[in-house]
Design a protein around this motif. Sequence first.
Motif, PDB file in Angstrom:
ATOM      1  N   ILE A  56      24.548   0.714 -60.704  1.00 25.02           N
ATOM      2  CA  ILE A  56      23.341   1.294 -60.114  1.00 25.02           C
ATOM      3  C   ILE A  56      23.031   0.654 -58.769  1.00 25.02           C
ATOM      4  O   ILE A  56      22.635   1.336 -57.819  1.00 25.02           O
ATOM      5  N   ARG A  57      23.251  -0.648 -58.645  1.00 27.51           N
ATOM      6  CA  ARG A  57      23.042  -1.306 -57.347  1.00 27.51           C
ATOM      7  C   ARG A  57      23.997  -0.773 -56.292  1.00 27.51           C
ATOM      8  O   ARG A  57      23.609  -0.529 -55.151  1.00 27.51           O
ATOM      9  N   ASP A  58      25.268  -0.599 -56.654  1.00 24.58           N
ATOM     10  CA  ASP A  58      26.243  -0.049 -55.712  1.00 24.58           C
ATOM     11  C   ASP A  58      25.864   1.371 -55.313  1.00 24.58           C
ATOM     12  O   ASP A  58      25.973   1.749 -54.145  1.00 24.58           O
ATOM     13  N   LEU A  59      25.446   2.164 -56.284  1.00 26.91           N
ATOM     14  CA  LEU A  59      25.042   3.534 -56.014  1.00 26.91           C
ATOM     15  C   LEU A  59      23.825   3.555 -55.096  1.00 26.91           C
ATOM     16  O   LEU A  59      23.764   4.352 -54.147  1.00 26.91           O
ATOM     17  N   ARG A  60      22.865   2.688 -55.354  1.00 27.57           N
ATOM     18  CA  ARG A  60      21.670   2.633 -54.509  1.00 27.57           C
ATOM     19  C   ARG A  60      22.045   2.293 -53.070  1.00 27.57           C
ATOM     20  O   ARG A  60      21.532   2.892 -52.120  1.00 27.57           O
ATOM     21  N   GLY A  61      22.972   1.350 -52.891  1.00 23.66           N
ATOM     22  CA  GLY A  61      23.422   1.002 -51.537  1.00 23.66           C
ATOM     23  C   GLY A  61      24.083   2.175 -50.834  1.00 23.66           C
ATOM     24  O   GLY A  61      23.854   2.414 -49.643  1.00 23.66           O
ATOM     25  N   ALA A  62      24.919   2.930 -51.548  1.00 27.66           N
ATOM     26  CA  ALA A  62      25.570   4.094 -50.956  1.00 27.66           C
ATOM     27  C   ALA A  62      24.556   5.179 -50.602  1.00 27.66           C
ATOM     28  O   ALA A  62      24.659   5.829 -49.556  1.00 27.66           O
ATOM     29  N   ILE A  63      23.562   5.353 -51.459  1.00 30.35           N
ATOM     30  CA  ILE A  63      22.557   6.391 -51.202  1.00 30.35           C
ATOM     31  C   ILE A  63      21.680   6.012 -50.016  1.00 30.35           C
ATOM     32  O   ILE A  63      21.346   6.858 -49.177  1.00 30.35           O
ATOM     33  N   LEU A  64      21.316   4.748 -49.905  1.00 32.43           N
ATOM     34  CA  LEU A  64      20.515   4.335 -48.751  1.00 32.43           C
ATOM     35  C   LEU A  64      21.336   4.438 -47.464  1.00 32.43           C
ATOM     36  O   LEU A  64      20.793   4.732 -46.391  1.00 32.43           O
ATOM     37  N   GLY A  65      22.647   4.221 -47.568  1.00 36.10           N
ATOM     38  CA  GLY A  65      23.523   4.486 -46.423  1.00 36.10           C
ATOM     39  C   GLY A  65      23.538   5.962 -46.073  1.00 36.10           C
ATOM     40  O   GLY A  65      23.623   6.346 -44.899  1.00 36.10           O
TER      41      GLY A  65
END
Length: 124
Positions: free
Chosen positions: A48-57
Amino acid sequence: MNEDGQWIVLMGLLVAVALFFLALIVNQSALVGQTTAEGVLEFPKNDIRDLRGAILGYVDAYEKYGSDKSKAIHDDIVEISLERKNAVVHFWNETPRDVSERQLHPVTIHYNNGVTEYDETVYY
């Protein structure tokens, strides 16, 4: 008639029953701890943290490139999440809102991998 021996046997029986119930309670507490630990391990925190980083990118790319390239980035994030992590991901950003006198985008993230369902709204 001597009753001293009967008291010794009765006390031994009471101690044995008490030890049995104590062992039963200790055994159940170990099972509860194991179940709780398994639940913590199953939560995909890093995914979920990795996904959140990609989405904020993606939100940054949306502001930089516009809607045509950002649609391709959005589709890539959804497809990669499904292919690599077997997770269904939906996310969308809304118009900026005034939060503490700053204009921030509310980004809603939905994550579901079949075991864990996670929803979050991030102001970015």
